[in-house]
Scaffold this motif. Structure first.
Motif, PDB file in Angstrom:
ATOM      1  N   GLY A  57      81.094  -5.328 -90.356  1.00 40.30           N
ATOM      2  CA  GLY A  57      81.813  -5.881 -89.210  1.00 40.30           C
ATOM      3  C   GLY A  57      82.989  -6.738 -89.640  1.00 40.30           C
ATOM      4  O   GLY A  57      83.588  -6.516 -90.685  1.00 40.30           O
ATOM      5  N   ASP A  58      83.311  -7.732 -88.833  1.00 43.99           N
ATOM      6  CA  ASP A  58      84.476  -8.578 -89.085  1.00 43.99           C
ATOM      7  C   ASP A  58      84.114  -9.725 -90.009  1.00 43.99           C
ATOM      8  O   ASP A  58      83.422 -10.662 -89.615  1.00 43.99           O
ATOM      9  CB  ASP A  58      85.009  -9.148 -87.760  1.00 43.99           C
ATOM     10  CG  ASP A  58      85.476  -8.061 -86.808  1.00 43.99           C
ATOM     11  OD1 ASP A  58      85.968  -7.032 -87.301  1.00 43.99           O
ATOM     12  OD2 ASP A  58      85.339  -8.240 -85.591  1.00 43.99           O
ATOM     13  N   LEU A  59      84.593  -9.675 -91.245  1.00 41.72           N
ATOM     14  CA  LEU A  59      84.373 -10.778 -92.168  1.00 41.72           C
ATOM     15  C   LEU A  59      85.205 -11.978 -91.742  1.00 41.72           C
ATOM     16  O   LEU A  59      84.727 -13.102 -91.684  1.00 41.72           O
ATOM     17  CB  LEU A  59      84.716 -10.369 -93.596  1.00 41.72           C
ATOM     18  CG  LEU A  59      84.513 -11.438 -94.657  1.00 41.72           C
ATOM     19  CD1 LEU A  59      83.052 -11.880 -94.717  1.00 41.72           C
ATOM     20  CD2 LEU A  59      84.978 -10.947 -96.012  1.00 41.72           C
ATOM     21  N   PHE A  60      86.480 -11.738 -91.425  1.00 45.60           N
ATOM     22  CA  PHE A  60      87.371 -12.810 -90.969  1.00 45.60           C
ATOM     23  C   PHE A  60      87.590 -12.709 -89.474  1.00 45.60           C
ATOM     24  O   PHE A  60      87.545 -11.628 -88.901  1.00 45.60           O
ATOM     25  CB  PHE A  60      88.710 -12.724 -91.696  1.00 45.60           C
ATOM     26  CG  PHE A  60      88.606 -12.960 -93.170  1.00 45.60           C
ATOM     27  CD1 PHE A  60      88.409 -14.232 -93.676  1.00 45.60           C
ATOM     28  CD2 PHE A  60      88.702 -11.907 -94.066  1.00 45.60           C
ATOM     29  CE1 PHE A  60      88.304 -14.456 -95.033  1.00 45.60           C
ATOM     30  CE2 PHE A  60      88.605 -12.123 -95.431  1.00 45.60           C
ATOM     31  CZ  PHE A  60      88.404 -13.398 -95.910  1.00 45.60           C
ATOM     32  N   HIS A  61      87.871 -13.839 -88.843  1.00 47.79           N
ATOM     33  CA  HIS A  61      88.140 -13.840 -87.410  1.00 47.79           C
ATOM     34  C   HIS A  61      89.499 -13.208 -87.118  1.00 47.79           C
ATOM     35  O   HIS A  61      89.651 -12.479 -86.144  1.00 47.79           O
ATOM     36  CB  HIS A  61      88.080 -15.266 -86.862  1.00 47.79           C
ATOM     37  CG  HIS A  61      88.219 -15.330 -85.379  1.00 47.79           C
ATOM     38  ND1 HIS A  61      87.285 -14.786 -84.528  1.00 47.79           N
ATOM     39  CD2 HIS A  61      89.197 -15.853 -84.600  1.00 47.79           C
ATOM     40  CE1 HIS A  61      87.676 -14.967 -83.280  1.00 47.79           C
ATOM     41  NE2 HIS A  61      88.836 -15.604 -83.295  1.00 47.79           N
ATOM     42  N   GLU A  62      90.476 -13.494 -87.946  1.00 47.22           N
ATOM     43  CA  GLU A  62      91.816 -12.934 -87.795  1.00 47.22           C
ATOM     44  C   GLU A  62      91.968 -11.759 -88.758  1.00 47.22           C
ATOM     45  O   GLU A  62      91.411 -11.779 -89.853  1.00 47.22           O
ATOM     46  CB  GLU A  62      92.879 -13.984 -88.117  1.00 47.22           C
ATOM     47  CG  GLU A  62      92.822 -15.221 -87.234  1.00 47.22           C
ATOM     48  CD  GLU A  62      93.240 -14.947 -85.810  1.00 47.22           C
ATOM     49  OE1 GLU A  62      94.012 -13.995 -85.581  1.00 47.22           O
ATOM     50  OE2 GLU A  62      92.793 -15.683 -84.918  1.00 47.22           O
ATOM     51  N   ASN A  63      92.747 -10.744 -88.357  1.00 48.08           N
ATOM     52  CA  ASN A  63      92.928  -9.611 -89.270  1.00 48.08           C
ATOM     53  C   ASN A  63      93.777  -9.983 -90.480  1.00 48.08           C
ATOM     54  O   ASN A  63      93.739  -9.312 -91.492  1.00 48.08           O
ATOM     55  CB  ASN A  63      93.495  -8.386 -88.548  1.00 48.08           C
ATOM     56  CG  ASN A  63      94.896  -8.612 -88.022  1.00 48.08           C
ATOM     57  OD1 ASN A  63      95.406  -9.721 -88.018  1.00 48.08           O
ATOM     58  ND2 ASN A  63      95.519  -7.549 -87.570  1.00 48.08           N
ATOM     59  N   LYS A  64      94.536 -11.063 -90.384  1.00 46.12           N
ATOM     60  CA  LYS A  64      95.251 -11.626 -91.531  1.00 46.12           C
ATOM     61  C   LYS A  64      94.849 -13.095 -91.602  1.00 46.12           C
ATOM     62  O   LYS A  64      95.494 -13.953 -90.997  1.00 46.12           O
ATOM     63  CB  LYS A  64      96.758 -11.494 -91.360  1.00 46.12           C
ATOM     64  CG  LYS A  64      97.245 -10.068 -91.415  1.00 46.12           C
ATOM     65  CD  LYS A  64      98.741 -10.014 -91.299  1.00 46.12           C
ATOM     66  CE  LYS A  64      99.197  -8.575 -91.333  1.00 46.12           C
ATOM     67  NZ  LYS A  64     100.646  -8.467 -91.177  1.00 46.12           N
ATOM     68  N   PRO A  65      93.771 -13.411 -92.312  1.00 50.17           N
ATOM     69  CA  PRO A  65      93.276 -14.792 -92.325  1.00 50.17           C
ATOM     70  C   PRO A  65      94.330 -15.758 -92.845  1.00 50.17           C
ATOM     71  O   PRO A  65      95.070 -15.439 -93.780  1.00 50.17           O
ATOM     72  CB  PRO A  65      92.064 -14.747 -93.244  1.00 50.17           C
ATOM     73  CG  PRO A  65      92.085 -13.433 -93.901  1.00 50.17           C
ATOM     74  CD  PRO A  65      93.003 -12.542 -93.177  1.00 50.17           C
ATOM     75  N   SER A  66      94.385 -16.902 -92.214  1.00 54.90           N
ATOM     76  CA  SER A  66      95.378 -17.882 -92.605  1.00 54.90           C
ATOM     77  C   SER A  66      95.087 -18.419 -93.987  1.00 54.90           C
ATOM     78  O   SER A  66      93.949 -18.488 -94.424  1.00 54.90           O
ATOM     79  CB  SER A  66      95.411 -19.024 -91.597  1.00 54.90           C
ATOM     80  OG  SER A  66      94.203 -19.741 -91.651  1.00 54.90           O
ATOM     81  N   ARG A  67      96.146 -18.777 -94.650  1.00 56.21           N
ATOM     82  CA  ARG A  67      95.984 -19.392 -95.960  1.00 56.21           C
ATOM     83  C   ARG A  67      95.767 -20.880 -95.809  1.00 56.21           C
ATOM     84  O   ARG A  67      95.309 -21.538 -96.715  1.00 56.21           O
ATOM     85  CB  ARG A  67      97.211 -19.136 -96.820  1.00 56.21           C
ATOM     86  CG  ARG A  67      97.331 -17.691 -97.201  1.00 56.21           C
ATOM     87  CD  ARG A  67      98.523 -17.495 -98.081  1.00 56.21           C
ATOM     88  NE  ARG A  67      98.569 -16.120 -98.503  1.00 56.21           N
ATOM     89  CZ  ARG A  67      99.016 -15.750 -99.668  1.00 56.21           C
ATOM     90  NH1 ARG A  67      99.464 -16.630-100.515  1.00 56.21           N
ATOM     91  NH2 ARG A  67      99.022 -14.482 -99.988  1.00 56.21           N
ATOM     92  N   CYS A  68      96.126 -21.409 -94.678  1.00 56.72           N
ATOM     93  CA  CYS A  68      95.965 -22.840 -94.443  1.00 56.72           C
ATOM     94  C   CYS A  68      95.453 -23.021 -93.026  1.00 56.72           C
ATOM     95  O   CYS A  68      95.966 -22.417 -92.101  1.00 56.72           O
ATOM     96  CB  CYS A  68      97.298 -23.554 -94.616  1.00 56.72           C
ATOM     97  SG  CYS A  68      97.182 -25.324 -94.354  1.00 56.72           S
ATOM     98  N   ASP A  69      94.432 -23.852 -92.861  1.00 60.09           N
ATOM     99  CA  ASP A  69      93.895 -24.054 -91.518  1.00 60.09           C
ATOM    100  C   ASP A  69      94.433 -25.323 -90.874  1.00 60.09           C
ATOM    101  O   ASP A  69      93.834 -25.863 -89.974  1.00 60.09           O
ATOM    102  CB  ASP A  69      92.367 -24.047 -91.526  1.00 60.09           C
ATOM    103  CG  ASP A  69      91.791 -25.123 -92.413  1.00 60.09           C
ATOM    104  OD1 ASP A  69      90.562 -25.215 -92.439  1.00 60.09           O
ATOM    105  OD2 ASP A  69      92.533 -25.863 -93.052  1.00 60.09           O
ATOM    106  N   ALA A  70      95.574 -25.798 -91.366  1.00 60.91           N
ATOM    107  CA  ALA A  70      96.188 -26.973 -90.760  1.00 60.91           C
ATOM    108  C   ALA A  70      96.829 -26.584 -89.439  1.00 60.91           C
ATOM    109  O   ALA A  70      97.267 -25.454 -89.268  1.00 60.91           O
ATOM    110  CB  ALA A  70      97.250 -27.547 -91.698  1.00 60.91           C
ATOM    111  N   PRO A  71      96.899 -27.499 -88.475  1.00 58.95           N
ATOM    112  CA  PRO A  71      97.605 -27.209 -87.232  1.00 58.95           C
ATOM    113  C   PRO A  71      99.044 -26.805 -87.536  1.00 58.95           C
ATOM    114  O   PRO A  71      99.625 -27.224 -88.529  1.00 58.95           O
ATOM    115  CB  PRO A  71      97.551 -28.541 -86.476  1.00 58.95           C
ATOM    116  CG  PRO A  71      96.380 -29.250 -87.059  1.00 58.95           C
ATOM    117  CD  PRO A  71      96.301 -28.814 -88.491  1.00 58.95           C
ATOM    118  N   SER A  72      99.624 -25.991 -86.667  1.00 59.00           N
ATOM    119  CA  SER A  72     100.950 -25.439 -86.930  1.00 59.00           C
ATOM    120  C   SER A  72     102.031 -26.502 -87.066  1.00 59.00           C
ATOM    121  O   SER A  72     103.095 -26.237 -87.607  1.00 59.00           O
ATOM    122  CB  SER A  72     101.321 -24.447 -85.827  1.00 59.00           C
ATOM    123  OG  SER A  72     101.298 -25.105 -84.581  1.00 59.00           O
ATOM    124  N   SER A  73     101.776 -27.714 -86.583  1.00 58.92           N
ATOM    125  CA  SER A  73     102.787 -28.759 -86.688  1.00 58.92           C
ATOM    126  C   SER A  73     102.900 -29.303 -88.113  1.00 58.92           C
ATOM    127  O   SER A  73     103.882 -29.945 -88.455  1.00 58.92           O
ATOM    128  CB  SER A  73     102.465 -29.910 -85.731  1.00 58.92           C
ATOM    129  OG  SER A  73     101.221 -30.478 -86.060  1.00 58.92           O
TER     130      SER A  73
END
Length: 130
Positions: A57-73
């Protein structure tokens, strides 16, 4: 009459699906939930002494997992893989989703125990190439 296969004759497989690593990664409370659940899978595999963990199944939630989980700001900088976290913004600690995933896989999958699986069939007959 035999009592069935012995423990050494069984192949134990733990199947885990739809892990969705990185789910809610911007939420300060729930950002580690998917990684904690992922780590629990491997702890259970060790407890049950399984031979293999199959991740479907889906290992990652996004199909291109983020490299950083910081807020976009926040400005995210790529750091060497040996760095497990980075100070961003106002001294807020953030982890990279891919690094966190690989960290867990290395912790539970890379060890020195021998592989006890032996393929007995003739590979040249079963896997022919043209």
């Amino acid at each position: 009459m035999g009592s069935g296969p012995s423990e050494g004759d069984l192949l134990k497989v733990l199947i885990a699906t739809d892990n969705h690593l990185g789910y809610m990664e911007t939420d300060p409370v729930r950002k580690e939930d998917s990684f904690e659940a992922f780590e629990e899978i491997f702890k259970e595999a060790i407890r049950r002494k399984v031979d293999c963990v199959l991740l479907g199944g889906d290992l990652f939630h996004e199909n291109k997992p983020s490299r950083c989980d910081a807020p976009s700001s926040y400005q995210c900088h790529i750091v060497p893989a040996r760095c497990r976290s980075v100070e961003v913004g106002w001294s807020v600690r953030h982890r990279y989703t891919l690094v966190r995933t690989i960290e867990i896989l290395r912790k539970y999958c890379m060890y020195d125990q021998p592989i006890q699986l032996q393929v007995l069939s003739d590979q040249t007959q079963n896997f022919t190439t043209k």
